[in-house]
Design a protein around this motif. Structure first.
Motif, PDB file in Angstrom:
ATOM      1  N   GLY A  60      -7.062   1.532   0.752  1.00 25.39           N
ATOM      2  CA  GLY A  60      -7.639   2.018  -0.499  1.00 25.39           C
ATOM      3  C   GLY A  60      -8.462   0.956  -1.204  1.00 25.39           C
ATOM      4  O   GLY A  60      -8.999   1.198  -2.285  1.00 25.39           O
ATOM      5  N   GLU A  61      -8.598  -0.242  -0.613  1.00 19.01           N
ATOM      6  CA  GLU A  61      -9.374  -1.331  -1.205  1.00 19.01           C
ATOM      7  C   GLU A  61     -10.806  -1.305  -0.667  1.00 19.01           C
ATOM      8  O   GLU A  61     -11.080  -0.692   0.363  1.00 19.01           O
ATOM      9  N   SER A  62     -11.692  -2.018  -1.370  1.00 16.48           N
ATOM     10  CA  SER A  62     -13.092  -2.104  -0.939  1.00 16.48           C
ATOM     11  C   SER A  62     -13.501  -3.564  -0.808  1.00 16.48           C
ATOM     12  O   SER A  62     -13.176  -4.400  -1.661  1.00 16.48           O
ATOM     13  N   PHE A  63     -14.223  -3.876   0.266  1.00 17.73           N
ATOM     14  CA  PHE A  63     -14.639  -5.241   0.544  1.00 17.73           C
ATOM     15  C   PHE A  63     -16.131  -5.260   0.906  1.00 17.73           C
ATOM     16  O   PHE A  63     -16.733  -4.212   1.116  1.00 17.73           O
ATOM     17  N   LYS A  64     -16.683  -6.471   1.009  1.00 21.04           N
ATOM     18  CA  LYS A  64     -18.096  -6.581   1.360  1.00 21.04           C
ATOM     19  C   LYS A  64     -18.354  -6.160   2.803  1.00 21.04           C
ATOM     20  O   LYS A  64     -19.398  -5.588   3.119  1.00 21.04           O
ATOM     21  N   THR A  79       0.844  -1.196   0.000  1.00 24.50           N
ATOM     22  CA  THR A  79       0.000   0.000   0.000  1.00 24.50           C
ATOM     23  C   THR A  79       0.881   1.248   0.000  1.00 24.50           C
ATOM     24  O   THR A  79       2.104   1.177   0.020  1.00 24.50           O
ATOM     25  N   GLY A  80       0.234   2.404   0.041  1.00 23.30           N
ATOM     26  CA  GLY A  80       0.970   3.653   0.200  1.00 23.30           C
ATOM     27  C   GLY A  80       1.204   3.974   1.665  1.00 23.30           C
ATOM     28  O   GLY A  80       1.587   5.091   2.007  1.00 23.30           O
ATOM     29  N   HIS A  81       0.974   3.001   2.514  1.00 23.73           N
ATOM     30  CA  HIS A  81       0.995   3.185   3.962  1.00 23.73           C
ATOM     31  C   HIS A  81       2.160   2.383   4.551  1.00 23.73           C
ATOM     32  O   HIS A  81       2.132   1.158   4.585  1.00 23.73           O
ATOM     33  N   THR A  82       3.188   3.066   5.023  1.00 25.84           N
ATOM     34  CA  THR A  82       4.389   2.400   5.520  1.00 25.84           C
ATOM     35  C   THR A  82       4.090   1.472   6.682  1.00 25.84           C
ATOM     36  O   THR A  82       4.701   0.409   6.824  1.00 25.84           O
ATOM     37  N   HIS A  99      -6.281   8.363   1.853  1.00 25.16           N
ATOM     38  CA  HIS A  99      -7.594   7.740   1.673  1.00 25.16           C
ATOM     39  C   HIS A  99      -8.524   7.973   2.859  1.00 25.16           C
ATOM     40  O   HIS A  99      -9.704   7.675   2.801  1.00 25.16           O
ATOM     41  N   MET A 100      -7.965   8.479   3.968  1.00 22.84           N
ATOM     42  CA  MET A 100      -8.776   8.540   5.190  1.00 22.84           C
ATOM     43  C   MET A 100      -9.792   9.677   5.154  1.00 22.84           C
ATOM     44  O   MET A 100      -9.514  10.759   4.671  1.00 22.84           O
ATOM     45  N   PHE A 101     -10.962   9.400   5.693  1.00 21.06           N
ATOM     46  CA  PHE A 101     -11.994  10.414   5.827  1.00 21.06           C
ATOM     47  C   PHE A 101     -12.364  10.561   7.301  1.00 21.06           C
ATOM     48  O   PHE A 101     -12.348   9.598   8.054  1.00 21.06           O
ATOM     49  N   ALA A 102     -12.698  11.767   7.686  1.00 20.04           N
ATOM     50  CA  ALA A 102     -13.098  12.011   9.075  1.00 20.04           C
ATOM     51  C   ALA A 102     -14.302  11.145   9.418  1.00 20.04           C
ATOM     52  O   ALA A 102     -15.233  11.003   8.636  1.00 20.04           O
ATOM     53  N   GLY A 103     -14.267  10.568  10.583  1.00 21.07           N
ATOM     54  CA  GLY A 103     -15.387   9.770  11.042  1.00 21.07           C
ATOM     55  C   GLY A 103     -15.288   8.301  10.700  1.00 21.07           C
ATOM     56  O   GLY A 103     -16.157   7.514  11.069  1.00 21.07           O
ATOM     57  N   ASP A 104     -14.222   7.886   9.983  1.00 25.60           N
ATOM     58  CA  ASP A 104     -14.050   6.472   9.685  1.00 25.60           C
ATOM     59  C   ASP A 104     -13.851   5.692  10.974  1.00 25.60           C
ATOM     60  O   ASP A 104     -12.965   5.998  11.761  1.00 25.60           O
ATOM     61  N   LYS A 105     -14.672   4.679  11.199  1.00 26.46           N
ATOM     62  CA  LYS A 105     -14.580   3.865  12.411  1.00 26.46           C
ATOM     63  C   LYS A 105     -14.320   2.399  12.078  1.00 26.46           C
ATOM     64  O   LYS A 105     -14.286   1.561  12.961  1.00 26.46           O
ATOM     65  N   LYS A 106     -14.179   2.094  10.787  1.00 25.26           N
ATOM     66  CA  LYS A 106     -13.941   0.714  10.387  1.00 25.26           C
ATOM     67  C   LYS A 106     -12.811   0.651   9.368  1.00 25.26           C
ATOM     68  O   LYS A 106     -12.583   1.591   8.605  1.00 25.26           O
ATOM     69  N   ILE A 109     -12.749 -10.524   2.688  1.00 19.82           N
ATOM     70  CA  ILE A 109     -11.757 -10.447   1.609  1.00 19.82           C
ATOM     71  C   ILE A 109     -12.376 -10.446   0.213  1.00 19.82           C
ATOM     72  O   ILE A 109     -11.673 -10.374  -0.784  1.00 19.82           O
ATOM     73  N   GLU A 110     -13.707 -10.530   0.157  1.00 19.46           N
ATOM     74  CA  GLU A 110     -14.381 -10.427  -1.142  1.00 19.46           C
ATOM     75  C   GLU A 110     -14.559  -8.964  -1.518  1.00 19.46           C
ATOM     76  O   GLU A 110     -14.895  -8.130  -0.675  1.00 19.46           O
ATOM     77  N   THR A 111     -14.370  -8.661  -2.789  1.00 17.87           N
ATOM     78  CA  THR A 111     -14.533  -7.289  -3.267  1.00 17.87           C
ATOM     79  C   THR A 111     -15.977  -6.825  -3.082  1.00 17.87           C
ATOM     80  O   THR A 111     -16.922  -7.554  -3.389  1.00 17.87           O
ATOM     81  N   GLY A 112     -16.103  -5.608  -2.540  1.00 16.48           N
ATOM     82  CA  GLY A 112     -17.440  -5.057  -2.303  1.00 16.48           C
ATOM     83  C   GLY A 112     -17.434  -3.549  -2.349  1.00 16.48           C
ATOM     84  O   GLY A 112     -16.559  -2.944  -2.972  1.00 16.48           O
ATOM     85  N   ASP A 113     -18.387  -2.918  -1.657  1.00 21.48           N
ATOM     86  CA  ASP A 113     -18.515  -1.464  -1.725  1.00 21.48           C
ATOM     87  C   ASP A 113     -18.105  -0.762  -0.422  1.00 21.48           C
ATOM     88  O   ASP A 113     -18.298   0.438  -0.274  1.00 21.48           O
ATOM     89  N   LYS A 114     -17.544  -1.510   0.539  1.00 24.26           N
ATOM     90  CA  LYS A 114     -17.116  -0.910   1.808  1.00 24.26           C
ATOM     91  C   LYS A 114     -15.634  -0.544   1.697  1.00 24.26           C
ATOM     92  O   LYS A 114     -14.779  -1.432   1.568  1.00 24.26           O
ATOM     93  N   HIS A 115     -15.369   0.762   1.725  1.00 26.59           N
ATOM     94  CA  HIS A 115     -14.013   1.253   1.440  1.00 26.59           C
ATOM     95  C   HIS A 115     -13.153   1.303   2.707  1.00 26.59           C
ATOM     96  O   HIS A 115     -13.587   1.797   3.742  1.00 26.59           O
ATOM     97  N   CYS A 116     -11.932   0.788   2.599  1.00 27.16           N
ATOM     98  CA  CYS A 116     -10.960   0.850   3.705  1.00 27.16           C
ATOM     99  C   CYS A 116     -10.023   2.028   3.461  1.00 27.16           C
ATOM    100  O   CYS A 116      -9.298   2.063   2.463  1.00 27.16           O
ATOM    101  N   TYR A 117     -10.011   3.001   4.383  1.00 29.44           N
ATOM    102  CA  TYR A 117      -9.209   4.202   4.192  1.00 29.44           C
ATOM    103  C   TYR A 117      -7.713   3.940   4.295  1.00 29.44           C
ATOM    104  O   TYR A 117      -6.896   4.742   3.825  1.00 29.44           O
ATOM    105  N   LEU A 118      -7.310   2.813   4.899  1.00 27.25           N
ATOM    106  CA  LEU A 118      -5.883   2.532   5.051  1.00 27.25           C
ATOM    107  C   LEU A 118      -5.273   1.869   3.823  1.00 27.25           C
ATOM    108  O   LEU A 118      -4.151   2.174   3.445  1.00 27.25           O
TER     109      LEU A 118
END
Length: 583
Positions: free
Chosen positions: A194-198, A14-17, A219-226, A183-192
């Protein structure tokens, strides 16, 4: 989803060290497991530039076992005293083994370093959900067993806690079981990542650290809790190759340092070849204040601030690079050709650092820096040492403290503030001229007032400043040299102005004239003061220098001149042989 999808998993760079370090932490434990034949089932893995792929018929069990194995090593940390207390059955934890029908002690534990931030040193949890109970539950389900607990605590004198254990707790947070939806591709975005999962996993009750990571990733947005399960898993492995350093045992501040490179294979090569982590026994003996093994040349000093630690770590990495990539012994020094070869072999190398401070019982990250100029810095270290800079004399000489602060509770850290600021300038390839002039003039002022200033090797301070400033091209080298030489001439004249007085007494008399020079705030004021001082001490300004002084460069010339003068005056009052006693 393919039928065999839970037999393999990919962790992508990722772009995250932090997460990339986590990937390499997982890889390290996979290698250890393979070497030690730790598992009876088959598993395979492959690290490439951009991902780590793992496959096994027992994938979920493999990832689970790796996680808690690493947790015992990295998170379940305790001091020698805590270990001794457990052996003596004093101030320790207890679990009841039903199989052996006995109570077994284990040490109280704390998390340190990056693990401290990832868990916020939370209460330990058992790996298995049925690994603990409490008195209320036992009174309804197994009164006989409750009586055993009560009798043991009464007899041992240990305090009975709210939780009663059937297995030792672990300080790493319990891991959500891996499921297909994680680990399945979905519409829930991970800010760390940059991928999206179910589905994502919750981080609300893990640590405030995760919500303070916006500096690391766009990729992070304010209020991300997951975050994604993968991000959660990898983040917990990131301490495996992380450096940490506390200023002191109060642990109200922590500095984290992460090595990064342009791809995973290069990053792992660097981590395995130039590792500077202390042994676990050494870390434990020093009560987990730092896991950094500084180079032998500079290890005797103590570092408490973020950037002086970063500079010392960078210097130690430089020394390790020279030995490992040059195949040299500790005593050997490379020539120019070998050093050039070493630099061509070295993968891209950067150091990311952040600071976290205590807010109540919570550690929150604040200052973040990406130090991506390590290769030029290594070249600088090489050139400076070749020309006579000795870092184990230079670094202690950068410490200074105001006389009024010597009795302050935090005097140890206050003494290192100037060095930390100069270190930050060096790491960013900025001029240190103002900082060094201020340091040397403070030394002069304190000495003129008969104040103690500690260890100072003025020759090293001057040599380093002169060479460093010429390397970063602060100004034309000829002009720099002319300004320094004029300053030296002024210093010599001041030092010897009265043959009936000691050189130290003469040097102190020059204080007023140097202050007047320093106070000059315009080109004209500086020239007027320079002419006055030169006339007073029977000097004449170099005509070529005088003609080149203008509104743009007079201030820099003034600083070089004053440093040149102080290079003569400070040693007259405070000879190096006297300062050696105060190291």
């Amino acid at each position: 989803m393919r039928k065999n999808s839970m037999k393999e998993i990919q962790f992508k760079r990722t772009g995250h060290t932090l997460l990339n370090n986590g990937i390499l932490g997982v890889y390290t434990y996979l290698q250890k497991a393979k070497r030690e034949s730790r598992f009876e089932f088959f598993f395979g893995f492959d690290l490439t530039e951009h991902q780590l792929e793992i496959n096994s018929e027992n994938l979920i069990e493999l990832l689970d076992e790796l996680y808690y194995w690493m947790g015992v090593d990295m998170y379940n940390t305790y001091t020698l005293k805590q270990e001794e207390d457990a052996d003596k059955l004093q101030d320790c934890n207890i679990f009841y083994s039903r199989e052996q029908d006995k109570f077994i002690p284990f040490p109280r534990m704390n998390t340190y370093g990056l693990t401290h931030l990832l868990t916020n040193n939370a209460q330990g949890v058992t790996r298995n959900e049925d690994g603990w109970t409490n008195s209320q539950k036992l009174s309804k389900s197994n009164l006989e067993e409750l009586e055993k607990f009560d009798m043991f605590f009464e007899k041992s004198g240990l305090k009975k806690m709210s939780k009663l254990y059937y297995e030792p707790y672990t300080k790493i947070t319990r891991l959500p079981k891996l499921k297909n939806v994680y680990i399945e591709t979905g519409d829930k975005h991970c800010y760390l990542t940059g991928e999206s999962f179910k589905e994502l996993v919750d981080i609300t009750n893990i640590s405030p650290f995760f919500s303070g990571l916006q500096n690391f990733n766009s990729h992070m947005f304010a209020g991300d809790k997951k975050i994604s399960w993968k991000a959660r898993y990898l983040s917990m492995f990131s301490p495996v190759h992380a450096f940490y350093h506390y200023p002191n045992k109060l642990r109200e501040t922590i500095y984290i340092y992460l090595i990064s490179s342009d791809n995973l294979t290069h990053q792992y090569e660097l981590l395995s070849k130039i590792d500077l982590t202390k042994s676990r026994l050494e870390i434990k003996n020093q009560e987990f204040v730092s896991n950094i093994k500084f180079s032998d040349e500079i290890v005797k000093d103590t570092y408490t601030e973020q950037f002086e630690v970063a500079l010392s770590l960078a210097y130690s990495l430089y020394k390790k690079v020279i030995k490992k990539y040059g195949n040299l012994t500790e005593e050997q020094v490379p020539d120019d050709d070998l050093f050039g070869t070493i630099m061509t072999k070295l993968p891209p190398l950067a150091l990311e650092t952040f600071q976290a401070n205590a807010h109540g019982k919570t550690m929150l990250p604040t200052i973040y820096e990406n130090l991506n100029r390590l290769t030029p810095l290594f070249k600088l270290f090489y050139d400076l040492e070749k020309k006579g800079v000795i870092f184990n004399r230079l670094l202690p000489s950068l410490k200074i403290i105001k006389p009024a602060e010597r009795n302050a509770k935090n005097k140890f850290r206050l003494e290192r503030i100037a060095r930390d600021y100069i270190a930050s300038e060096i790491l960013e390839n900025k001029s240190i001229l103002s900082s060094m002039e201020d340091l040397l003039f403070r030394c002069f002022n304190y000495l003129c007032s008969n104040e103690h200033i500690g260890y100072k090797d003025y020759r090293q301070l001057f040599l380093f400043t002169e060479l460093y400033e010429s390397k970063i091209n602060t100004m034309d080298e000829t002009l720099q040299s002319a300004a320094i030489n004029l300053g030296k001439q002024i210093g010599i004249k001041m030092r010897h102005q009265d043959a009936s007085q000691s050189e130290a007494a003469n040097a102190k008399k020059g204080r007023g004239d140097l202050i007047s020079l320093r106070k000059a705030r315009t080109h004209k004021q500086f020239l007027d003061e320079l002419i006055r001082v030169d006339f007073k001490y029977g000097l004449s300004i170099n005509e070529e220098l005088a003609n080149k002084i203008n509104d743009q460069n007079y201030y820099t010339i003034k600083q070089f001149l004053i440093i040149g003068a102080l290079n003569i005056l400070n040693p007259a009052i405070h000879p190096f042989k006297q300062t050696e006693k105060t190291v």
